[in-house]
Design an enzyme around this catalytic site. Structure first.
Site, PDB file in Angstrom:
ATOM      1  N   HIS A   1     -41.052 -21.909  55.007  1.00 14.04           N
ATOM      2  CA  HIS A   1     -40.399 -20.587  54.997  1.00 14.04           C
ATOM      3  C   HIS A   1     -41.330 -19.536  55.599  1.00 14.04           C
ATOM      4  O   HIS A   1     -40.876 -18.609  56.280  1.00 14.04           O
ATOM      5  CB  HIS A   1     -40.022 -20.183  53.570  1.00 14.04           C
TER       6      HIS A   1
ATOM      7  N   ASN B   1     -38.023 -28.726  47.393  1.00 12.87           N
ATOM      8  CA  ASN B   1     -38.635 -27.714  48.261  1.00 12.87           C
ATOM      9  C   ASN B   1     -39.929 -28.187  48.900  1.00 12.87           C
ATOM     10  O   ASN B   1     -40.695 -27.368  49.430  1.00 12.87           O
ATOM     11  CB  ASN B   1     -38.910 -26.439  47.469  1.00 12.87           C
TER      12      ASN B   1
ATOM     13  N   GLU C   1     -32.294 -25.600  38.732  1.00  8.80           N
ATOM     14  CA  GLU C   1     -33.702 -25.588  39.144  1.00  8.80           C
ATOM     15  C   GLU C   1     -34.643 -25.045  38.074  1.00  8.80           C
ATOM     16  O   GLU C   1     -35.461 -24.156  38.333  1.00  8.80           O
ATOM     17  CB  GLU C   1     -33.860 -24.817  40.464  1.00  8.80           C
TER      18      GLU C   1
ATOM     19  N   LYS D   1     -25.787 -24.842  45.703  1.00  8.92           N
ATOM     20  CA  LYS D   1     -26.500 -23.585  45.981  1.00  8.92           C
ATOM     21  C   LYS D   1     -25.718 -22.852  47.058  1.00  8.92           C
ATOM     22  O   LYS D   1     -25.543 -23.365  48.167  1.00  8.92           O
ATOM     23  CB  LYS D   1     -27.921 -23.853  46.481  1.00  8.92           C
TER      24      LYS D   1
ATOM     25  N   HIS E   1     -41.287 -26.591  52.041  1.00 11.50           N
ATOM     26  CA  HIS E   1     -40.552 -25.337  52.244  1.00 11.50           C
ATOM     27  C   HIS E   1     -41.416 -24.098  52.013  1.00 11.50           C
ATOM     28  O   HIS E   1     -41.121 -23.040  52.553  1.00 11.50           O
ATOM     29  CB  HIS E   1     -39.320 -25.288  51.342  1.00 11.50           C
TER      30      HIS E   1
ATOM     31  N   ARG F   1     -13.220 -14.169  40.796  1.00 13.99           N
ATOM     32  CA  ARG F   1     -14.139 -14.820  39.844  1.00 13.99           C
ATOM     33  C   ARG F   1     -14.193 -16.332  39.996  1.00 13.99           C
ATOM     34  O   ARG F   1     -14.564 -17.060  39.075  1.00 13.99           O
ATOM     35  CB  ARG F   1     -13.786 -14.460  38.391  1.00 13.99           C
TER      36      ARG F   1
ATOM     37  N   LYS G   1     -30.289 -36.623  45.995  1.00 14.10           N
ATOM     38  CA  LYS G   1     -30.008 -35.230  45.647  1.00 14.10           C
ATOM     39  C   LYS G   1     -29.056 -35.150  44.451  1.00 14.10           C
ATOM     40  O   LYS G   1     -29.254 -34.326  43.541  1.00 14.10           O
ATOM     41  CB  LYS G   1     -29.441 -34.463  46.858  1.00 14.10           C
TER      42      LYS G   1
ATOM     43  N   HIS H   1     -35.174 -24.245  60.832  1.00 13.86           N
ATOM     44  CA  HIS H   1     -35.594 -24.487  59.441  1.00 13.86           C
ATOM     45  C   HIS H   1     -36.247 -25.874  59.305  1.00 13.86           C
ATOM     46  O   HIS H   1     -37.336 -26.006  58.759  1.00 13.86           O
ATOM     47  CB  HIS H   1     -34.368 -24.355  58.540  1.00 13.86           C
TER      48      HIS H   1
ATOM     49  N   GLU I   1     -35.323 -33.002  56.712  1.00 15.93           N
ATOM     50  CA  GLU I   1     -34.886 -33.035  55.304  1.00 15.93           C
ATOM     51  C   GLU I   1     -34.724 -34.484  54.843  1.00 15.93           C
ATOM     52  O   GLU I   1     -34.965 -34.803  53.674  1.00 15.93           O
ATOM     53  CB  GLU I   1     -33.567 -32.257  55.118  1.00 15.93           C
TER      54      GLU I   1
ATOM     55  N   ARG J   1     -35.620 -29.925  40.195  1.00 17.79           N
ATOM     56  CA  ARG J   1     -34.958 -29.618  41.467  1.00 17.79           C
ATOM     57  C   ARG J   1     -35.900 -28.929  42.449  1.00 17.79           C
ATOM     58  O   ARG J   1     -35.697 -29.000  43.652  1.00 17.79           O
ATOM     59  CB  ARG J   1     -33.698 -28.774  41.216  1.00 17.79           C
TER      60      ARG J   1
HETATM   61  P1  NAD Z   1     -26.244 -23.960  61.074  1.00 20.39           P
HETATM   62  O1  NAD Z   1     -25.163 -23.921  60.104  1.00 20.39           O
HETATM   63  O2  NAD Z   1     -26.675 -22.689  61.701  1.00 20.39           O
HETATM   64  O3  NAD Z   1     -25.885 -25.008  62.224  1.00 20.39           O
HETATM   65  C1  NAD Z   1     -26.795 -25.221  63.271  1.00 20.39           C
HETATM   66  C2  NAD Z   1     -26.125 -25.058  64.658  1.00 20.39           C
HETATM   67  O4  NAD Z   1     -25.322 -26.209  64.916  1.00 20.39           O
HETATM   68  C3  NAD Z   1     -25.199 -23.865  64.749  1.00 20.39           C
HETATM   69  O5  NAD Z   1     -25.284 -23.316  66.031  1.00 20.39           O
HETATM   70  C4  NAD Z   1     -23.820 -24.499  64.548  1.00 20.39           C
HETATM   71  O6  NAD Z   1     -22.774 -23.754  65.128  1.00 20.39           O
HETATM   72  C5  NAD Z   1     -23.996 -25.809  65.241  1.00 20.39           C
HETATM   73  N1  NAD Z   1     -23.135 -26.899  64.816  1.00 20.39           N
HETATM   74  C6  NAD Z   1     -22.818 -27.228  63.558  1.00 20.39           C
HETATM   75  N2  NAD Z   1     -22.149 -28.387  63.531  1.00 20.39           N
HETATM   76  C7  NAD Z   1     -22.006 -28.773  64.809  1.00 20.39           C
HETATM   77  C8  NAD Z   1     -21.416 -29.913  65.426  1.00 20.39           C
HETATM   78  N3  NAD Z   1     -20.893 -30.896  64.717  1.00 20.39           N
HETATM   79  N4  NAD Z   1     -21.427 -29.971  66.778  1.00 20.39           N
HETATM   80  C9  NAD Z   1     -22.025 -28.990  67.513  1.00 20.39           C
HETATM   81  N5  NAD Z   1     -22.629 -27.925  66.993  1.00 20.39           N
HETATM   82  C10 NAD Z   1     -22.623 -27.836  65.644  1.00 20.39           C
HETATM   83  O7  NAD Z   1     -27.584 -24.599  60.457  1.00 20.39           O
HETATM   84  P2  NAD Z   1     -27.849 -25.778  59.413  1.00 20.39           P
HETATM   85  O8  NAD Z   1     -29.166 -26.319  59.803  1.00 20.39           O
HETATM   86  O9  NAD Z   1     -26.683 -26.657  59.238  1.00 20.39           O
HETATM   87  O10 NAD Z   1     -28.009 -24.969  58.042  1.00 20.39           O
HETATM   88  C11 NAD Z   1     -29.004 -23.997  57.868  1.00 20.39           C
HETATM   89  C12 NAD Z   1     -28.594 -23.111  56.707  1.00 20.39           C
HETATM   90  O11 NAD Z   1     -28.475 -23.908  55.546  1.00 20.39           O
HETATM   91  C13 NAD Z   1     -29.589 -22.007  56.388  1.00 20.39           C
HETATM   92  O12 NAD Z   1     -28.894 -20.812  56.176  1.00 20.39           O
HETATM   93  C14 NAD Z   1     -30.252 -22.495  55.098  1.00 20.39           C
HETATM   94  O13 NAD Z   1     -30.682 -21.421  54.291  1.00 20.39           O
HETATM   95  C15 NAD Z   1     -29.123 -23.249  54.465  1.00 20.39           C
HETATM   96  N6  NAD Z   1     -29.536 -24.282  53.516  1.00 20.39           N
HETATM   97  C16 NAD Z   1     -28.922 -24.296  52.320  1.00 20.39           C
HETATM   98  C17 NAD Z   1     -29.224 -25.278  51.391  1.00 20.39           C
HETATM   99  C18 NAD Z   1     -28.488 -25.332  50.100  1.00 20.39           C
HETATM  100  O14 NAD Z   1     -28.870 -26.107  49.216  1.00 20.39           O
HETATM  101  N7  NAD Z   1     -27.411 -24.575  49.955  1.00 20.39           N
HETATM  102  C19 NAD Z   1     -30.180 -26.260  51.693  1.00 20.39           C
HETATM  103  C20 NAD Z   1     -30.800 -26.221  52.945  1.00 20.39           C
HETATM  104  C21 NAD Z   1     -30.462 -25.215  53.848  1.00 20.39           C
HETATM  105  N1  GLY Z   2     -32.148 -27.512  49.252  1.00 18.11           N
HETATM  106  C1  GLY Z   2     -32.780 -27.407  47.993  1.00 18.11           C
HETATM  107  C2  GLY Z   2     -31.836 -27.515  46.843  1.00 18.11           C
HETATM  108  O1  GLY Z   2     -30.658 -27.713  47.002  1.00 18.11           O
HETATM  109  O2  GLY Z   2     -32.254 -27.372  45.751  1.00 18.11           O
END
Ligand code: NAD
Ligand code: GLY
Length: 356
Positions: free
Chosen positions: A249, A242, A234, A140, A245, A118, A224, A262, A182, A238
């Site tokens: 998306h 997006n 949100e 998130k 997006h 939990r 942020k 993305h 972003e 918030r």
């Molecule tokens: P990711 O985590 O897949 O990383 C991208 C690539 O870079 C991967 O291959 C990873 O292994 C590599 N990598 C990471 N750090 C590295 C480094 N320092 N050196 C070399 N390679 C490295 O992608 P991302 O763009 O970081 O994140 C995308 C994800 O984030 C999606 O799942 C998306 O839905 C999520 N997201 C979440 C939020 C949120 O608010 N929680 C916001 C935006 C996106």
């Molecule tokens: N990436 C959008 C949010 O965190 O709300």
């Protein structure tokens, strides 16, 4: 080192931004506490950064769990595997999870932390530009479901975020550019002058100049943090995060996840939103051109995929999480540096906008 705070009363937490934070033993230990931490990372990041983190917690006998690299592992299956690992190692409620990686590792680890017994504490150590300016901040957490991305998750805040800009030196250039989408987004929703900064600082940012990176990441996290502090779950404000997006998306889903990153899809989505805002009289042609130039400067797409039709956009956008009462809701610029949520865009307008 720069520091700021996400202000959420008793759940407030700091964001540290600097170089070599991954070796800042004292500070990391302060937030992890005395019990055995569990580091979650992936097969790409582990060979680069896991050892230095393990060394910091040596005396606490840290555990680590390495997932394969890819969006498809942000799943219930890997949520279950990590949970089983924690149970097998008798991890208690005082176990601190450490997410070392990009948004995939961060979102998955955060969701495990939200649910395991939990809720256990967790720390974000984001290693992509996207995760440093966006996903590691704001709580998130989620996994994907075969029927939709990020469909199962929770709002669950970390105890601290450690942003080590040095980790960006190993990030592929395409991933860096995707993160810049972003960054540009923050300028368009909150601060038009930041768009000029991004244009002027392009040489330094592209060369990964530490000072410029830290300033820019700080600015994004500050925006942020302010938005999250006002609207954690949100209810309204918030949703502005997006921008780009809704169209983005749809592009990701239509083109197949991973084919368009993305951030690339968000960049094209922001351009479509800017063109729509122009049609509605909110932006001038010069504003739209200014946005296009910054997006192109960072080697990001400025148009939707040529083969994608308006009907395909609409089909995906009808499933958007922001929709209410069957209406697609868009974030659109109201002027440069400001956006609003609108739900009065007709299907015909989308068809005219996409042009096919
Ligand atoms: P990711 O985590 O897949 O990383 C991208 C690539 O870079 C991967 O291959 C990873 O292994 C590599 N990598 C990471 N750090 C590295 C480094 N320092 N050196 C070399 N390679 C490295 O992608 P991302 O763009 O970081 O994140 C995308 C994800 O984030 C999606 O799942 C998306 O839905 C999520 N997201 C979440 C939020 C949120 O608010 N929680 C916001 C935006 C996106
Ligand atoms: N990436 C959008 C949010 O965190 O709300």
């Amino acid at each position: 080192m720069l520091e700021l705070k996400v202000d959420l009363n008793e759940r407030s937490y700091p964001i540290f931004i600097g170089e070599h934070l991954l070796s800042d033993k004292g500070r990391l230990k302060q937030y992890v506490g005395q019990s055995r931490p569990v580091i979650v990372t992936n097969t790409t990041i582990a060979p680069l950064y896991l050892d230095s983190l393990l060394a910091i917690f040596d005396a606490q006998k840290p555990l680590h769990f390495v997932i394969p690299d890819g969006e498809q592992y942000k799943s219930l299956e890997w949520f279950e595997k990590i949970s089983a690992f924690l149970l097998e190692h008798n991890c208690g409620r005082d176990t601190c999870l450490i997410a070392l990686g990009g948004g995939v590792v961060g979102d998955l680890t955060g969701f495990v932390a939200a649910c395991y017994q939990r809720g256990v504490p967790f720390i974000q150590i984001p290693t992509t530009l996207l995760s440093q300016v966006d996903s590691s901040v704001g709580g998130k957490t989620a996994v994907n479901h075969p029927l939709g991305k990020n469909m199962i998750g929770a709002f669950y805040q970390p105890k601290a975020v450690f942003i080590d800009t040095k980790t960006l030196s190993t990030l592929p250039a395409r991933e860096f550019a995707a993160g810049m989408a972003e960054v540009i987004k923050y300028a368009l929703i909150y601060d038009a002058s930041f768009l000029d900064t991004l244009t002027e600082q392009h040489p330094q940012l592209s060369a990964l100049d530490a000072e410029s990176l830290q300033q820019v990441i700080y600015k994004c996290c500050a925006i942020k943090a302010e938005i999250v502090a006002k609207d954690e779950t949100e209810a309204g404000l918030r949703a502005l995060l997006n921008l780009g997006h809704t169209f983005g998306h749809a592009i990701e889903a239509q083109m197949g996840y991973g084919n368009w990153l993305h951030g690339e899809a968000v960049a094209a989505g922001m351009m479509i939103a800017a063109n729509l805002a122009y049609q509605r009289g909110a932006l001038s042609a010069a504003d739209v051109e200014k946005i296009r130039r910054v997006i192109a400067l960072y080697q990001l797409p400025t148009e939707a995929p040529s083969e994608m039709t308006a009907a395909q956009f609409l089909q995906h956008m009808r499933k958007d999480k922001k929709n209410k009462q069957g209406k697609i809701r868009f974030i659109l610029p109201t002027q440069l540096g400001q956006c609003a949520l609108v739900d009065d865009v007709s299907d015909e307008t989308v068809v005219t906008l996409i042009g096919r």
